[in-house]
Design a protein around this motif. Structure first.
Motif, PDB file in Angstrom:
ATOM      1  N   SER A 299      43.870  51.692  39.018  1.00  0.00           N
ATOM      2  CA  SER A 299      42.586  51.481  38.237  1.00  0.00           C
ATOM      3  C   SER A 299      41.778  52.440  38.436  1.00  0.00           C
ATOM      4  CB  SER A 299      42.396  50.014  38.655  1.00  0.00           C
ATOM      5  OG  SER A 299      41.925  49.702  39.911  1.00  0.00           O
ATOM      6  N   TYR A 300      41.628  53.170  39.490  1.00  0.00           N
ATOM      7  CA  TYR A 300      40.505  54.176  39.927  1.00  0.00           C
ATOM      8  C   TYR A 300      40.684  55.412  38.967  1.00  0.00           C
ATOM      9  CZ  TYR A 300      39.829  51.691  44.206  1.00  0.00           C
ATOM     10  OH  TYR A 300      39.736  50.733  45.122  1.00  0.00           O
TER      11      TYR A 300
ATOM     12  N   VAL B 284      29.863  49.761  43.259  1.00  0.00           N
ATOM     13  CA  VAL B 284      30.881  48.965  44.033  1.00  0.00           C
ATOM     14  C   VAL B 284      30.503  48.691  45.338  1.00  0.00           C
ATOM     15  CG1 VAL B 284      33.467  49.047  43.350  1.00  0.00           C
ATOM     16  CG2 VAL B 284      32.186  51.226  43.706  1.00  0.00           C
TER      17      VAL B 284
ATOM     18  N   GLY C 211      36.127  53.801  44.927  1.00  0.00           N
ATOM     19  CA  GLY C 211      37.013  53.619  43.865  1.00  0.00           C
ATOM     20  C   GLY C 211      37.612  54.970  43.425  1.00  0.00           C
TER      21      GLY C 211
ATOM     22  N   TRP D 132      38.611  53.749  49.088  1.00  0.00           N
ATOM     23  CA  TRP D 132      38.521  52.312  48.562  1.00  0.00           C
ATOM     24  C   TRP D 132      37.267  51.764  48.032  1.00  0.00           C
ATOM     25  CZ3 TRP D 132      43.294  50.767  47.556  1.00  0.00           C
ATOM     26  CH2 TRP D 132      44.329  51.257  48.315  1.00  0.00           C
TER      27      TRP D 132
ATOM     28  N   THR E  64      45.789  48.833  42.434  1.00  0.00           N
ATOM     29  CA  THR E  64      44.115  49.062  42.417  1.00  0.00           C
ATOM     30  C   THR E  64      44.105  50.601  42.481  1.00  0.00           C
ATOM     31  OG1 THR E  64      43.979  47.303  43.874  1.00  0.00           O
ATOM     32  CG2 THR E  64      42.528  49.025  44.277  1.00  0.00           C
TER      33      THR E  64
END
Length: 162
Positions: A69-70, A154, A124, A121, A66
């Motif tokens: 992926s940012y 998001v 992102g 989180w 994760t």
């Protein structure tokens, strides 16, 4: 009854190593932003509001997936992004190529990792081993607080009004 309408604080995690000076500085910066005016050069500004989780272990494989992926470029290898140039770190040829291998190396040799790993989180955004990127995350939170940017996509429910 109206609990679903309560404002939820952004969730920020720092994967922290107490033996890393950048990690110590980043943790202090994050904590100061929660307890003192932010930015500090504007004493009338309130502190930032976010939930800070301090994790004194490396991220899991799923968390790393994760976090990576940012970042805008998928061309950057996970080993290049996460592993340090510390003398105890494996050479470029010996570095693990999988996220599971990186997690295992981080558990066995914490000095092989670039600390801190800071993650917002909800927005992102992530910073790996870089204080300036941590400041960027805090600045993004400040802009959201001050209404300079609207809530990130998001944070919004998707598909409700299409």
């Amino acid at each position: 009854m109206f609990n679903s309408f309560k404002h939820r604080l952004p969730q920020v995690s720092i994967f922290h190593s107490s033996s890393s000076q950048p990690s110590i500085k980043a943790l202090a910066l994050l904590r100061n932003s929660l307890s003192s005016s932010y930015p500090s050069d504007k004493p009338a500004s309130p502190p930032l509001e976010f939930s800070l989780e301090v994790v004194e272990s490396p991220p899991t494989t799923d968390q790393l997936r994760t976090i990576l992926s940012y970042f805008p470029s998928a061309a950057v290898s996970p080993a290049h992004a996460l592993l340090s140039a510390h003398p105890s770190a494996p050479s470029v040829e010996e570095r693990p190529t999988t996220l599971g291998g990186i997690v295992q190396l981080a558990q066995e040799n914490p000095q092989a990792v670039k600390w801190p790993i800071v993650v917002d989180w909800d927005s992102g955004k992530a910073a790996i081993g870089d204080i300036e990127s941590v400041r960027g995350i805090l600045e993004h939170l400040r802009k959201k607080r001050d209404g300079e940017i609207k809530e990130d996509e998001v944070d919004q429910p998707k598909g409700w009004f299409t």
